[in-house]
Motif scaffolding. Structure first.
Motif, PDB file in Angstrom:
ATOM      1  N   THR A  95      49.831  66.344  63.480  1.00 26.19           N
ATOM      2  CA  THR A  95      51.482  65.505  63.326  1.00 26.19           C
ATOM      3  C   THR A  95      51.362  65.478  61.743  1.00 26.19           C
ATOM      4  O   THR A  95      50.376  65.140  61.184  1.00 26.19           O
ATOM      5  CB  THR A  95      51.557  64.350  64.010  1.00 26.19           C
ATOM      6  OG1 THR A  95      50.402  63.384  63.620  1.00 26.19           O
ATOM      7  CG2 THR A  95      51.247  64.413  65.637  1.00 26.19           C
ATOM      8  N   THR A  96      52.605  65.351  61.300  1.00 23.66           N
ATOM      9  CA  THR A  96      52.754  65.027  60.034  1.00 23.66           C
ATOM     10  C   THR A  96      54.029  64.192  59.929  1.00 23.66           C
ATOM     11  O   THR A  96      54.818  64.001  60.696  1.00 23.66           O
ATOM     12  CB  THR A  96      52.806  66.294  59.098  1.00 23.66           C
ATOM     13  OG1 THR A  96      53.485  66.060  57.761  1.00 23.66           O
ATOM     14  CG2 THR A  96      54.253  67.240  59.668  1.00 23.66           C
ATOM     15  N   GLY A  97      53.866  63.249  58.902  1.00 23.60           N
ATOM     16  CA  GLY A  97      55.135  62.542  58.342  1.00 23.60           C
ATOM     17  C   GLY A  97      56.131  63.285  57.790  1.00 23.60           C
ATOM     18  O   GLY A  97      57.165  62.385  57.793  1.00 23.60           O
ATOM     19  N   LYS A  98      55.760  64.232  57.246  1.00 24.11           N
ATOM     20  CA  LYS A  98      56.872  65.339  56.738  1.00 24.11           C
ATOM     21  C   LYS A  98      57.968  65.749  57.446  1.00 24.11           C
ATOM     22  O   LYS A  98      57.368  66.209  58.514  1.00 24.11           O
ATOM     23  CB  LYS A  98      56.308  66.158  55.705  1.00 24.11           C
ATOM     24  CG  LYS A  98      55.836  65.736  54.117  1.00 24.11           C
ATOM     25  CD  LYS A  98      55.636  66.941  53.239  1.00 24.11           C
ATOM     26  CE  LYS A  98      55.373  66.430  52.225  1.00 24.11           C
ATOM     27  NZ  LYS A  98      55.453  67.335  50.977  1.00 24.11           N
ATOM     28  N   ILE A 118      58.286  71.192  57.613  1.00 28.79           N
ATOM     29  CA  ILE A 118      56.874  71.504  57.875  1.00 28.79           C
ATOM     30  C   ILE A 118      56.636  72.865  57.338  1.00 28.79           C
ATOM     31  O   ILE A 118      57.534  73.800  57.759  1.00 28.79           O
ATOM     32  CB  ILE A 118      56.395  71.568  59.397  1.00 28.79           C
ATOM     33  CG1 ILE A 118      56.779  69.930  60.057  1.00 28.79           C
ATOM     34  CG2 ILE A 118      55.051  71.718  59.501  1.00 28.79           C
ATOM     35  CD1 ILE A 118      56.596  69.898  61.412  1.00 28.79           C
ATOM     36  N   THR A 119      55.659  73.020  56.740  1.00 32.23           N
ATOM     37  CA  THR A 119      55.588  74.521  55.919  1.00 32.23           C
ATOM     38  C   THR A 119      54.929  75.430  57.285  1.00 32.23           C
ATOM     39  O   THR A 119      54.558  74.974  58.279  1.00 32.23           O
ATOM     40  CB  THR A 119      54.229  74.404  54.978  1.00 32.23           C
ATOM     41  OG1 THR A 119      53.264  73.935  55.577  1.00 32.23           O
ATOM     42  CG2 THR A 119      54.750  73.651  53.890  1.00 32.23           C
ATOM     43  N   GLY A 120      55.054  76.803  56.892  1.00 28.02           N
ATOM     44  CA  GLY A 120      55.049  77.725  57.715  1.00 28.02           C
ATOM     45  C   GLY A 120      53.684  77.753  58.342  1.00 28.02           C
ATOM     46  O   GLY A 120      53.430  77.950  59.671  1.00 28.02           O
ATOM     47  N   TYR A 121      52.531  77.570  57.431  1.00 27.95           N
ATOM     48  CA  TYR A 121      51.010  77.597  57.918  1.00 27.95           C
ATOM     49  C   TYR A 121      50.932  76.432  58.833  1.00 27.95           C
ATOM     50  O   TYR A 121      50.026  76.569  59.723  1.00 27.95           O
ATOM     51  CB  TYR A 121      50.291  77.792  56.753  1.00 27.95           C
ATOM     52  CG  TYR A 121      49.797  76.549  56.147  1.00 27.95           C
ATOM     53  CD1 TYR A 121      48.801  75.577  56.538  1.00 27.95           C
ATOM     54  CD2 TYR A 121      50.470  75.747  54.945  1.00 27.95           C
ATOM     55  CE1 TYR A 121      48.306  74.550  56.180  1.00 27.95           C
ATOM     56  CE2 TYR A 121      50.093  74.853  54.443  1.00 27.95           C
ATOM     57  CZ  TYR A 121      48.918  74.019  54.784  1.00 27.95           C
ATOM     58  OH  TYR A 121      48.827  72.907  54.415  1.00 27.95           O
ATOM     59  N   LYS A 122      51.529  75.149  58.735  1.00 26.43           N
ATOM     60  CA  LYS A 122      51.375  74.057  59.526  1.00 26.43           C
ATOM     61  C   LYS A 122      51.930  74.385  60.832  1.00 26.43           C
ATOM     62  O   LYS A 122      51.608  74.027  61.786  1.00 26.43           O
ATOM     63  CB  LYS A 122      51.897  72.836  58.916  1.00 26.43           C
ATOM     64  CG  LYS A 122      50.761  72.157  57.788  1.00 26.43           C
ATOM     65  CD  LYS A 122      51.023  70.705  57.447  1.00 26.43           C
ATOM     66  CE  LYS A 122      49.941  70.163  56.710  1.00 26.43           C
ATOM     67  NZ  LYS A 122      50.067  68.752  56.393  1.00 26.43           N
ATOM     68  N   LEU A 123      53.211  74.881  61.071  1.00 30.30           N
ATOM     69  CA  LEU A 123      54.038  75.138  62.000  1.00 30.30           C
ATOM     70  C   LEU A 123      52.964  76.105  62.857  1.00 30.30           C
ATOM     71  O   LEU A 123      52.859  76.057  64.136  1.00 30.30           O
ATOM     72  CB  LEU A 123      55.091  75.985  61.804  1.00 30.30           C
ATOM     73  CG  LEU A 123      56.196  75.063  61.473  1.00 30.30           C
ATOM     74  CD1 LEU A 123      57.586  75.765  60.862  1.00 30.30           C
ATOM     75  CD2 LEU A 123      56.606  73.942  62.418  1.00 30.30           C
ATOM     76  N   ALA A 124      52.326  77.375  62.252  1.00 31.52           N
ATOM     77  CA  ALA A 124      51.400  78.034  62.970  1.00 31.52           C
ATOM     78  C   ALA A 124      50.223  77.406  63.585  1.00 31.52           C
ATOM     79  O   ALA A 124      49.688  77.816  64.686  1.00 31.52           O
ATOM     80  CB  ALA A 124      50.943  79.411  61.992  1.00 31.52           C
ATOM     81  N   GLN A 125      49.634  76.432  62.906  1.00 32.49           N
ATOM     82  CA  GLN A 125      48.706  75.733  63.404  1.00 32.49           C
ATOM     83  C   GLN A 125      49.070  74.494  64.554  1.00 32.49           C
ATOM     84  O   GLN A 125      48.155  73.957  65.117  1.00 32.49           O
ATOM     85  CB  GLN A 125      47.916  74.779  62.438  1.00 32.49           C
ATOM     86  CG  GLN A 125      47.160  75.808  61.378  1.00 32.49           C
ATOM     87  CD  GLN A 125      46.670  74.994  60.116  1.00 32.49           C
ATOM     88  OE1 GLN A 125      47.071  73.844  59.935  1.00 32.49           O
ATOM     89  NE2 GLN A 125      45.661  75.262  59.730  1.00 32.49           N
ATOM     90  N   GLY A 126      50.338  74.464  64.662  1.00 30.18           N
ATOM     91  CA  GLY A 126      50.627  73.536  65.687  1.00 30.18           C
ATOM     92  C   GLY A 126      51.206  72.024  65.419  1.00 30.18           C
ATOM     93  O   GLY A 126      51.464  71.266  66.234  1.00 30.18           O
ATOM     94  N   TYR A 127      51.508  71.938  63.827  1.00 27.55           N
ATOM     95  CA  TYR A 127      51.936  70.847  63.506  1.00 27.55           C
ATOM     96  C   TYR A 127      53.182  70.230  64.025  1.00 27.55           C
ATOM     97  O   TYR A 127      54.114  71.294  64.240  1.00 27.55           O
ATOM     98  CB  TYR A 127      51.546  70.510  62.093  1.00 27.55           C
ATOM     99  CG  TYR A 127      50.467  70.023  61.449  1.00 27.55           C
ATOM    100  CD1 TYR A 127      50.018  68.813  61.093  1.00 27.55           C
ATOM    101  CD2 TYR A 127      49.313  71.274  61.345  1.00 27.55           C
ATOM    102  CE1 TYR A 127      48.692  68.645  60.877  1.00 27.55           C
ATOM    103  CE2 TYR A 127      48.365  70.931  60.883  1.00 27.55           C
ATOM    104  CZ  TYR A 127      47.676  69.624  60.519  1.00 27.55           C
ATOM    105  OH  TYR A 127      46.665  69.392  60.051  1.00 27.55           O
ATOM    106  N   ARG A 128      53.562  69.190  64.190  1.00 27.48           N
ATOM    107  CA  ARG A 128      54.944  68.492  64.381  1.00 27.48           C
ATOM    108  C   ARG A 128      55.252  67.447  63.650  1.00 27.48           C
ATOM    109  O   ARG A 128      54.284  66.581  63.394  1.00 27.48           O
ATOM    110  CB  ARG A 128      55.187  68.423  65.896  1.00 27.48           C
ATOM    111  CG  ARG A 128      54.264  67.475  66.487  1.00 27.48           C
ATOM    112  CD  ARG A 128      54.196  67.553  68.061  1.00 27.48           C
ATOM    113  NE  ARG A 128      53.384  66.531  68.751  1.00 27.48           N
ATOM    114  CZ  ARG A 128      53.618  65.444  69.303  1.00 27.48           C
ATOM    115  NH1 ARG A 128      54.825  64.742  69.075  1.00 27.48           N
ATOM    116  NH2 ARG A 128      52.608  64.538  69.749  1.00 27.48           N
ATOM    117  N   LEU A 155      42.502  69.492  66.573  1.00 23.75           N
ATOM    118  CA  LEU A 155      42.469  69.884  65.206  1.00 23.75           C
ATOM    119  C   LEU A 155      41.826  71.423  65.296  1.00 23.75           C
ATOM    120  O   LEU A 155      42.031  72.354  64.349  1.00 23.75           O
ATOM    121  CB  LEU A 155      41.698  68.820  64.100  1.00 23.75           C
ATOM    122  CG  LEU A 155      41.753  69.464  62.730  1.00 23.75           C
ATOM    123  CD1 LEU A 155      43.394  69.557  62.019  1.00 23.75           C
ATOM    124  CD2 LEU A 155      40.983  68.510  61.956  1.00 23.75           C
ATOM    125  N   ALA A 156      40.659  71.319  65.830  1.00 21.39           N
ATOM    126  CA  ALA A 156      39.725  72.403  65.894  1.00 21.39           C
ATOM    127  C   ALA A 156      40.635  73.624  66.775  1.00 21.39           C
ATOM    128  O   ALA A 156      40.470  74.818  66.018  1.00 21.39           O
ATOM    129  CB  ALA A 156      38.411  72.278  66.865  1.00 21.39           C
TER     130      ALA A 156
END
Length: 210
Positions: A82-85, A88-98, A197-198
């Protein structure tokens, strides 16, 4: 015989820290990280530049380092990826960040007023360190995308049960920190929880190797 595997991850084992900082609108951000070490009354935090925590540290210069025990692994994992931003950048989206605005609530943790700094403490964490940033140094290369943040510990809060009675020392037999080792969670020397995360980093799963 030693091999040269070309390791992609060098997280050999460091304590997990929940870093609380202040967003530009005055709300609290809470982020798990594990690139931290201490010397004397200072700590060094390593983190990528594309995070809300990094932006908050550079802008506001205060934080609380909340150290969860291994028993709190589920709370930590709830706010992994998860991110407070809001962007969300493309690589974080690809990793599953929200994006999550209130990560204290998502983790199921209580924001507790600090004594000397503006960011709140995480009440459930047995150890809480109120800090101020003293220096930020670019880290890595050749294209720098991370900083090392040197912070000064202004005040340490420790649950009484983790102290050696009558002293100012933490009992190492009672204190069992949550450790991140190669992006997996460990406590007491054993794997205590499957890590989101893994999964985001597409690392081999421990169960698949056994």
């Amino acid at each position: 015989m030693h091999l040269v595997p070309g390791l992609k991850v060098l997280y050999f084992g460091t304590p997990v820290v929940l870093v609380s900082t202040l967003n530009p609108d005055g709300t609290a951000n809470l982020a798990p990280m594990s690139s931290a070490w201490w010397l004397g009354q200072s700590a060094m935090l390593g983190m990528g530049d594309n995070s809300q925590t990094a932006a908050n540290l550079q802008r506001h210069g205060e934080c609380v380092l909340n150290l969860p025990s291994s028993a709190m692994v589920d709370a930590v994992d709830r706010i992994a990826l998860t991110t407070g931003k809001s962007e969300i950048t493309g690589y974080k989206l690809a990793q599953g960040y929200r994006h999550v605005a209130d990560k204290f609530a998502l983790a199921g943790l209580t924001a507790q007023e600090s004594d000397l700094v503006a960011p709140p403490r995480a009440q459930e964490c047995p150890i809480q360190l109120e800090c101020t940033v003293t220096r930020a140094t670019p880290f890595g290369g050749p294209e720098v995308s991370a900083h090392g943040y040197e912070v000064r510990v202004l005040r340490a809060h420790v649950e009484e049960e983790y102290l050696i009675p009558g002293t100012a020392y933490v009992d190492p037999l009672r204190w069992d920190p949550l450790i991140m080792k190669f992006c997996d969670f460990f406590g007491g020397g054993i794997n205590v929880y499957p890590s989101r995360l893994a999964e985001g980093w597409a690392l081999p799963r421990i169960g698949a190797l056994q």
